[in-house]
Scaffold this motif. Structure first.
Motif, PDB file in Angstrom:
ATOM      1  N   VAL A 126     -19.193 -17.471 -75.893  1.00  9.17           N
ATOM      2  CA  VAL A 126     -19.439 -17.146 -74.485  1.00  9.17           C
ATOM      3  C   VAL A 126     -19.088 -18.333 -73.604  1.00  9.17           C
ATOM      4  N   GLU A 127     -19.476 -19.527 -74.027  1.00 10.85           N
ATOM      5  CA  GLU A 127     -19.170 -20.713 -73.223  1.00 10.85           C
ATOM      6  C   GLU A 127     -17.666 -20.922 -73.120  1.00 10.85           C
ATOM      7  N   THR A 128     -16.948 -20.725 -74.215  1.00 11.14           N
ATOM      8  CA  THR A 128     -15.498 -20.888 -74.193  1.00 11.14           C
ATOM      9  C   THR A 128     -14.838 -19.871 -73.265  1.00 11.14           C
ATOM     10  N   ALA A 129     -15.271 -18.601 -73.371  1.00 10.55           N
ATOM     11  CA  ALA A 129     -14.701 -17.568 -72.500  1.00 10.55           C
ATOM     12  C   ALA A 129     -15.011 -17.851 -71.034  1.00 10.55           C
ATOM     13  N   THR A 130     -16.219 -18.310 -70.753  1.00 15.43           N
ATOM     14  CA  THR A 130     -16.587 -18.632 -69.374  1.00 15.43           C
ATOM     15  C   THR A 130     -15.795 -19.819 -68.862  1.00 15.43           C
ATOM     16  N   ALA A 131     -15.603 -20.827 -69.697  1.00 15.83           N
ATOM     17  CA  ALA A 131     -14.830 -22.001 -69.290  1.00 15.83           C
ATOM     18  C   ALA A 131     -13.392 -21.614 -68.960  1.00 15.83           C
ATOM     19  N   GLN A 132     -12.802 -20.749 -69.765  1.00 15.87           N
ATOM     20  CA  GLN A 132     -11.438 -20.304 -69.490  1.00 15.87           C
ATOM     21  C   GLN A 132     -11.358 -19.519 -68.182  1.00 15.87           C
ATOM     22  N   SER A 133     -12.349 -18.671 -67.946  1.00 18.88           N
ATOM     23  CA  SER A 133     -12.371 -17.897 -66.708  1.00 18.88           C
ATOM     24  C   SER A 133     -12.558 -18.801 -65.493  1.00 18.88           C
ATOM     25  N   LEU A 134     -13.451 -19.787 -65.608  1.00 15.61           N
ATOM     26  CA  LEU A 134     -13.662 -20.725 -64.509  1.00 15.61           C
ATOM     27  C   LEU A 134     -12.409 -21.556 -64.240  1.00 15.61           C
ATOM     28  N   LYS A 135     -11.736 -21.982 -65.290  1.00 16.71           N
ATOM     29  CA  LYS A 135     -10.522 -22.772 -65.117  1.00 16.71           C
ATOM     30  C   LYS A 135      -9.442 -21.955 -64.436  1.00 16.71           C
ATOM     31  N   ARG A 136      -9.349 -20.704 -64.811  1.00 17.45           N
ATOM     32  CA  ARG A 136      -8.343 -19.838 -64.191  1.00 17.45           C
ATOM     33  C   ARG A 136      -8.649 -19.617 -62.715  1.00 17.45           C
ATOM     34  N   ARG A 137      -9.917 -19.367 -62.390  1.00 18.12           N
ATOM     35  CA  ARG A 137     -10.269 -19.142 -60.991  1.00 18.12           C
ATOM     36  C   ARG A 137     -10.191 -20.439 -60.189  1.00 18.12           C
ATOM     37  N   ARG A 138     -10.481 -21.579 -60.817  1.00 21.08           N
ATOM     38  CA  ARG A 138     -10.373 -22.849 -60.117  1.00 21.08           C
ATOM     39  C   ARG A 138      -8.930 -23.118 -59.738  1.00 21.08           C
ATOM     40  N   ALA A 139      -7.996 -22.783 -60.641  1.00 21.68           N
ATOM     41  CA  ALA A 139      -6.581 -22.979 -60.351  1.00 21.68           C
ATOM     42  C   ALA A 139      -6.073 -21.989 -59.307  1.00 21.68           C
ATOM     43  N   GLN A 140      -6.709 -20.797 -59.240  1.00 23.35           N
ATOM     44  CA  GLN A 140      -6.305 -19.764 -58.282  1.00 23.35           C
ATOM     45  C   GLN A 140      -7.555 -19.265 -57.558  1.00 23.35           C
ATOM     46  N   PRO A 141      -8.080 -20.048 -56.601  1.00 22.23           N
ATOM     47  CA  PRO A 141      -9.352 -19.693 -55.957  1.00 22.23           C
ATOM     48  C   PRO A 141      -9.319 -18.342 -55.261  1.00 22.23           C
ATOM     49  N   THR A 142      -8.166 -17.984 -54.718  1.00 21.23           N
ATOM     50  CA  THR A 142      -8.041 -16.694 -54.022  1.00 21.23           C
ATOM     51  C   THR A 142      -7.097 -15.752 -54.767  1.00 21.23           C
ATOM     52  N   MET A 143      -6.941 -15.973 -56.081  1.00 23.81           N
ATOM     53  CA  MET A 143      -6.139 -15.085 -56.932  1.00 23.81           C
ATOM     54  C   MET A 143      -4.704 -14.948 -56.417  1.00 23.81           C
ATOM     55  N   ARG A 144      -4.127 -16.084 -56.017  1.00 19.61           N
ATOM     56  CA  ARG A 144      -2.759 -16.167 -55.486  1.00 19.61           C
ATOM     57  C   ARG A 144      -2.566 -15.367 -54.203  1.00 19.61           C
ATOM     58  N   CYS A 145      -3.665 -15.101 -53.517  1.00 18.40           N
ATOM     59  CA  CYS A 145      -3.605 -14.423 -52.224  1.00 18.40           C
ATOM     60  C   CYS A 145      -3.995 -15.405 -51.126  1.00 18.40           C
ATOM     61  N   ALA A 146      -3.958 -14.942 -49.894  1.00 16.38           N
ATOM     62  CA  ALA A 146      -4.392 -15.770 -48.777  1.00 16.38           C
ATOM     63  C   ALA A 146      -5.907 -15.764 -48.700  1.00 16.38           C
ATOM     64  N   GLY A 147      -6.459 -16.800 -48.082  1.00 16.87           N
ATOM     65  CA  GLY A 147      -7.894 -16.840 -47.877  1.00 16.87           C
ATOM     66  C   GLY A 147      -8.322 -15.908 -46.757  1.00 16.87           C
ATOM     67  N   ILE A 148      -9.616 -15.700 -46.645  1.00 19.39           N
ATOM     68  CA  ILE A 148     -10.148 -14.830 -45.597  1.00 19.39           C
ATOM     69  C   ILE A 148      -9.966 -15.511 -44.241  1.00 19.39           C
ATOM     70  N   ASP A 149      -9.327 -14.794 -43.319  1.00 20.33           N
ATOM     71  CA  ASP A 149      -9.105 -15.295 -41.965  1.00 20.33           C
ATOM     72  C   ASP A 149      -9.907 -14.431 -41.002  1.00 20.33           C
ATOM     73  N   GLY A 150     -11.025 -14.957 -40.527  1.00 18.81           N
ATOM     74  CA  GLY A 150     -11.885 -14.185 -39.642  1.00 18.81           C
ATOM     75  C   GLY A 150     -13.037 -13.563 -40.402  1.00 18.81           C
ATOM     76  N   SER A 151     -13.691 -12.583 -39.795  1.00 21.29           N
ATOM     77  CA  SER A 151     -14.830 -11.916 -40.422  1.00 21.29           C
ATOM     78  C   SER A 151     -14.366 -11.073 -41.592  1.00 21.29           C
ATOM     79  N   PRO A 152     -15.027 -11.161 -42.770  1.00 25.64           N
ATOM     80  CA  PRO A 152     -14.601 -10.382 -43.938  1.00 25.64           C
ATOM     81  C   PRO A 152     -14.688  -8.877 -43.714  1.00 25.64           C
ATOM     82  N   SER A 153     -15.538  -8.424 -42.767  1.00 22.80           N
ATOM     83  CA  SER A 153     -15.745  -6.983 -42.589  1.00 22.80           C
ATOM     84  C   SER A 153     -14.936  -6.404 -41.429  1.00 22.80           C
ATOM     85  N   ASP A 154     -13.990  -7.173 -40.900  1.00 20.67           N
ATOM     86  CA  ASP A 154     -13.136  -6.633 -39.848  1.00 20.67           C
ATOM     87  C   ASP A 154     -12.153  -5.630 -40.442  1.00 20.67           C
ATOM     88  N   GLY A 155     -11.825  -4.594 -39.667  1.00 20.08           N
ATOM     89  CA  GLY A 155     -10.847  -3.617 -40.102  1.00 20.08           C
ATOM     90  C   GLY A 155     -11.463  -2.316 -40.551  1.00 20.08           C
TER      91      GLY A 155
END
Length: 429
Positions: free
Chosen positions: A174-203
């Motif tokens: 479990v620790e190994t799987a979690t570490a891999q997931s954290l490392k992946r998200r750390r390298a791609q904090p927004t999953m290769r997308c843009a960050g939130i610009d403005g209120s998250p609930s707009d639209g």
């Protein structure tokens, strides 16, 4: 597409029958293809140089192989089922998906079943005169090679199955799987997308007709939809979020009204269970569940909870490691899709809150908890320092309401005070 393919392959690994099926097909092909040595040897004139292999000796060898492989395969299945049940009872049922993907166990089961199928098919073909002299020689060589592989596999598998369902091995997985997931998200904090610009609930909100957990988001599909209809899509439900028809999974900003909610919903893979690969908080939750089970009166194993707290500390230190930091703007591939970053508060809450609550009466757990939070407050940035101090105070308050011996309370208070002073010193600097 690569992310989607990786997601599908990870789900295939959780199916125990995939590898045995592939190996069985290869075994049947190897048994039937051995006859090709007869025609090839006759064509090349090698028939007279081929050593003579008696049909009777090969039949006996295949009979022994078939009988023994059936027994070993049955033993392998029984041992694996026992290990899975042990992992679910000693740790938590949420670890089953990790335990079942153990490559050594799957390869062992596939090898034993494949050898059994090979022996049966080759035996039937041999008793019906399917092979000539060259074919029998090649079949004998393949059989001996398979037996060698079986012996090596069996030795490795015995060592692995002895540990597979043990609590320490499950925690490590479990620790190994979690570490891999954290490392992946750390390298791609927004999953290769843009960050939130403005209120998250707009639209315009987009809802789903399903009830379950978000397992995967196909950002390329969202990018295509947003680009086609000149819109921006804000993701509201990250992998691991529980969604239902009344909970928005995304918001569409601007764009053409022809962009239907179903187009956006199709990019979200929703299932009954959470998965480890893209959901770092799930790994933290599972580790916390293992610690809680160790703290239950039926188990009464606070040492496990103490070890889990240490594992949490290692994971958060890795999360803040400077070498893992990546500029999200440099890796932004989907500029029309906006994805929020993981909430540090949610991560700390999943990791420490339940342990602090259930282990309020165990001084050794709370002392290790305060030591770990002190280390995180000293090592992390301002946000992590604030989270560490806040959880240190909450844990200390829970301990003060439960512990009755003044010496225990004093030890926990001292550890919590060190964490708080570290935060104050850091703010002054």
């Amino acid at each position: 597409m690569l992310d989607k393919l990786e997601f599908i392959l990870n789900r295939i690994r959780e199916r125990l029958w995939i590898k045995p099926l592939i190996v069985c097909l290869l075994s049947i092909a190897a048994a039937l293809a051995s006859r090709g040595a007869d025609s090839f040897g006759a064509e090349m004139g090698w028939e007279q140089w081929t050593p003579e292999v008696s049909k009777e000796s090969l039949i006996e060898l295949l009979k022994i192989c078939a009988a023994s492989m059936l027994v070993i395969a049955t033993l392998a299945v029984a041992s694996m089922v026992s290990a899975y049940a042990s992992a679910a009872s000693t740790a938590t049922p949420r670890t089953f998906a990790l335990v079942i993907t153990d490559d050594v166990s799957q390869n062992a089961l596939s090898t034993f079943i494949g050898a059994f199928i090979f022996s049966i098919v080759a035996l039937v073909a041999l008793m019906n005169g399917y092979y000539g002299n060259s074919g029998r020689f090649l079949l004998c060589a393949i059989t001996l090679s398979i037996l060698s592989v079986v012996i090596v596999t069996f030795v490795r598998w015995v060592d692995r199955i002895a540990r597979l369902g043990r609590l320490g091995a499950v925690i490590e997985k479990v620790e190994t799987a979690t570490a891999q997931s954290l490392k992946r998200r750390r390298a791609q904090p927004t999953m290769r997308c843009a960050g939130i610009d403005g209120s998250p609930s707009d639209g315009r909100p987009v809802f789903t007709c399903q009830v379950g957990y978000v397992q995967h988001i196909e950002c390329n599909k969202l990018q295509s939809c947003a680009k086609k209809y000149d819109a921006f899509i804000r993701v509201a439900a990250l992998p691991g979020a529980f969604v239902s028809p009344g909970v928005p999974i995304a918001f569409v900003v601007d764009g053409d009204e022809e962009l239907e909610a179903a187009m956006v919903e199709n990019a979200f893979v929703i299932g009954r269970n959470r998965i480890f690969e893209e959901d770092p908080c799930f790994g933290l939750t599972v580790l916390s569940e293992i610690a809680i089970r160790g703290l239950s009166p039926a188990v009464n194993d606070p040492g496990t909870a103490r070890d889990i707290v240490g594992a949490m500390g290692r994971l958060f230190v890795q999360w803040m490691a400077p070498e893992d930091k990546t500029d999200a703007a440099e890796t932004c591939e989907f500029d029309r899709v906006q994805v929020p970053e993981l909430s540090l508060w949610d991560m700390f809450d999943d990791a420490f809150t339940a342990i602090a609550r259930e282990g309020a009466g165990a001084p050794i757990v709370h002392i290790r908890l305060q030591e770990t939070l002190y280390a995180l407050a000293h090592f992390g940035d301002g946000a992590m320092r604030d989270m560490a101090v806040k959880h240190s105070r909450l844990a200390l308050a829970r301990a003060e309401q439960t512990l009755t011996l003044e010496d225990d309370l004093e030890a926990v208070r001292n550890a919590g005070l060190c964490c708080e002073l570290s935060s104050e010193d850091g703010q002054k600097r």
